[in-house]
Design an enzyme around this catalytic site. Sequence first.
Site, mmCIF file in Angstrom:
data_model
loop_
_atom_site.group_PDB
_atom_site.id
_atom_site.type_symbol
_atom_site.label_atom_id
_atom_site.label_comp_id
_atom_site.label_asym_id
_atom_site.label_seq_id
_atom_site.Cartn_x
_atom_site.Cartn_y
_atom_site.Cartn_z
ATOM 1 N N HIS A 220 4.151 -4.798 8.997
ATOM 2 C CA HIS A 220 4.071 -4.730 10.461
ATOM 3 C C HIS A 220 2.750 -5.260 11.008
ATOM 4 O O HIS A 220 2.544 -5.255 12.225
ATOM 5 C CB HIS A 220 4.279 -3.273 10.911
ATOM 6 N N PRO B 223 0.792 -1.227 0.000
ATOM 7 C CA PRO B 223 0.000 0.000 0.000
ATOM 8 C C PRO B 223 0.829 1.286 0.000
ATOM 9 O O PRO B 223 1.851 1.373 0.678
ATOM 10 C CB PRO B 223 -0.832 -0.103 1.286
ATOM 11 N N ASN B 224 0.340 2.226 -0.773
ATOM 12 C CA ASN B 224 0.863 3.588 -0.886
ATOM 13 C C ASN B 224 2.158 3.694 -1.692
ATOM 14 O O ASN B 224 2.620 4.804 -1.969
ATOM 15 C CB ASN B 224 1.036 4.239 0.502
ATOM 16 N N ARG C 250 5.390 11.916 -3.181
ATOM 17 C CA ARG C 250 5.217 12.502 -1.842
ATOM 18 C C ARG C 250 6.384 12.053 -0.971
ATOM 19 O O ARG C 250 7.025 11.058 -1.248
ATOM 20 C CB ARG C 250 3.899 12.011 -1.202
ATOM 21 N N HIS D 217 12.861 -2.887 2.049
ATOM 22 C CA HIS D 217 12.311 -1.604 2.506
ATOM 23 C C HIS D 217 13.202 -0.479 2.009
ATOM 24 O O HIS D 217 14.430 -0.549 2.171
ATOM 25 C CB HIS D 217 12.211 -1.556 4.024
ATOM 26 N N ILE D 218 12.568 0.543 1.474
ATOM 27 C CA ILE D 218 13.319 1.687 0.950
ATOM 28 C C ILE D 218 13.988 2.444 2.094
ATOM 29 O O ILE D 218 15.157 2.798 2.026
ATOM 30 C CB ILE D 218 12.355 2.604 0.167
ATOM 31 N N SER D 219 13.236 2.683 3.152
ATOM 32 C CA SER D 219 13.782 3.400 4.314
ATOM 33 C C SER D 219 14.363 2.402 5.313
ATOM 34 O O SER D 219 14.056 1.201 5.263
ATOM 35 C CB SER D 219 12.676 4.225 4.983
ATOM 36 N N ALA E 146 3.138 -0.955 4.783
ATOM 37 C CA ALA E 146 2.703 -1.035 6.189
ATOM 38 C C ALA E 146 2.203 -2.427 6.568
ATOM 39 O O ALA E 146 2.194 -2.768 7.765
ATOM 40 C CB ALA E 146 1.630 0.016 6.443
ATOM 41 N N TYR F 210 11.496 8.708 1.211
ATOM 42 C CA TYR F 210 11.505 7.628 0.217
ATOM 43 C C TYR F 210 12.243 7.984 -1.079
ATOM 44 O O TYR F 210 12.333 7.144 -1.979
ATOM 45 C CB TYR F 210 10.061 7.207 -0.089
ATOM 46 N N ARG G 166 13.349 4.324 12.483
ATOM 47 C CA ARG G 166 12.079 5.045 12.505
ATOM 48 C C ARG G 166 11.255 4.652 13.738
ATOM 49 O O ARG G 166 11.806 4.121 14.701
ATOM 50 C CB ARG G 166 11.334 4.800 11.184
ATOM 51 N N ASP H 49 1.494 -15.946 5.995
ATOM 52 C CA ASP H 49 0.973 -17.292 5.704
ATOM 53 C C ASP H 49 1.079 -17.607 4.207
ATOM 54 O O ASP H 49 1.446 -18.725 3.824
ATOM 55 C CB ASP H 49 -0.488 -17.418 6.151
ATOM 56 N N ARG I 184 7.552 0.214 13.511
ATOM 57 C CA ARG I 184 8.088 -0.278 12.231
ATOM 58 C C ARG I 184 9.231 -1.277 12.443
ATOM 59 O O ARG I 184 9.817 -1.791 11.486
ATOM 60 C CB ARG I 184 8.600 0.885 11.368
ATOM 61 N N ASN J 192 8.134 -5.655 -1.004
ATOM 62 C CA ASN J 192 8.056 -4.542 -0.062
ATOM 63 C C ASN J 192 6.583 -4.470 0.333
ATOM 64 O O ASN J 192 5.771 -3.895 -0.397
ATOM 65 C CB ASN J 192 8.507 -3.235 -0.709
ATOM 66 N N GLU K 180 12.812 -9.554 1.395
ATOM 67 C CA GLU K 180 12.013 -8.429 1.920
ATOM 68 C C GLU K 180 12.823 -7.154 1.702
ATOM 69 O O GLU K 180 14.002 -7.098 2.064
ATOM 70 C CB GLU K 180 11.770 -8.670 3.412
HETATM 71 O O1 CA2 Z 1 10.595 1.790 3.809
HETATM 72 C C1 CA2 Z 1 9.754 1.119 3.208
HETATM 73 O O2 CA2 Z 1 9.905 0.696 2.080
HETATM 74 C C2 CA2 Z 1 8.400 0.837 3.887
HETATM 75 O O3 CA2 Z 1 8.035 -0.506 3.565
HETATM 76 C C3 CA2 Z 1 7.426 1.816 3.296
HETATM 77 C C4 CA2 Z 1 6.048 1.764 3.953
HETATM 78 C C5 CA2 Z 1 6.156 1.843 5.467
HETATM 79 O O4 CA2 Z 1 4.865 1.679 6.056
HETATM 80 C C6 CA2 Z 1 7.098 0.797 6.018
HETATM 81 O O5 CA2 Z 1 7.195 0.946 7.417
HETATM 82 C C7 CA2 Z 1 8.480 0.954 5.396
HETATM 83 C C8 CA2 Z 1 5.192 2.941 3.465
HETATM 84 C C9 CA2 Z 1 5.038 3.008 1.996
HETATM 85 C C10 CA2 Z 1 4.445 4.313 1.654
HETATM 86 O O6 CA2 Z 1 5.100 4.776 0.504
HETATM 87 C C11 CA2 Z 1 5.016 6.092 0.205
HETATM 88 C C12 CA2 Z 1 5.904 6.539 -0.743
HETATM 89 C C13 CA2 Z 1 5.905 7.855 -1.085
HETATM 90 C C14 CA2 Z 1 5.013 8.736 -0.499
HETATM 91 C C15 CA2 Z 1 4.107 8.276 0.431
HETATM 92 C C16 CA2 Z 1 4.102 6.944 0.790
#
Ligand code: CA2
Length: 146
Positions: A81, A11-12, A19, A101-103, A78, A24, A108, A88, A112, A75, A99
């Site tokens: 978590h 998601p997102n 954004r 994760h960008i960040s 959210a 990110y 954080r 499963d 997370r 990836n 797995e």
């Molecule tokens: O760091 C990551 O890749 C995460 O998986 C990104 C998730 C976050 O909930 C994880 O804790 C870490 C959030 C993805 C949302 O991506 C966005 C990218 C640009 C702008 C807004 C949201």
Amino acid sequence: MSKTIFILNGPNLNLLGKRQPEIYGADTLDDVENNCRALATSLGFDIELFQSNHEGVIIDTIHRAREEAAAIIINPGAFTHTSVAILDALNAYDGLVFECHISNVHKRESFRHHSFVSSRADGVMAGFGIEGYELCLRRACSLLSK
Ligand code: CA2
């Protein structure tokens, strides 16, 4: 054996590059796809990249990978978590799982720091920006080429 590697995004992540660039980065999911496709081709593999905001769609795609992909790079956003259901589904998949994760989730908020997916993953990347996807891909291709 399949030469296809699925790259799944939760998601997102469709908002990547649009954004919150301070967290990110400025690159988009299209950039991830282009970079990974070029790398995969050079290594003799193929990728399919997916993004969904819906847990069930991600699970259905993991089920599809059982027949169609030798590895999954995921990836889960959210859902990392929160989702026992994605864990499963991954546990019912026999191929490699990475797995990504960008960040750096460990730098954080504490919510997370726990990932349901990590207990299934063959490797975990966090904090390497979108290059993390290519690093996961290199590792997957290297293991699959042995
Ligand atoms: O760091 C990551 O890749 C995460 O998986 C990104 C998730 C976050 O909930 C994880 O804790 C870490 C959030 C993805 C949302 O991506 C966005 C990218 C640009 C702008 C807004 C949201």
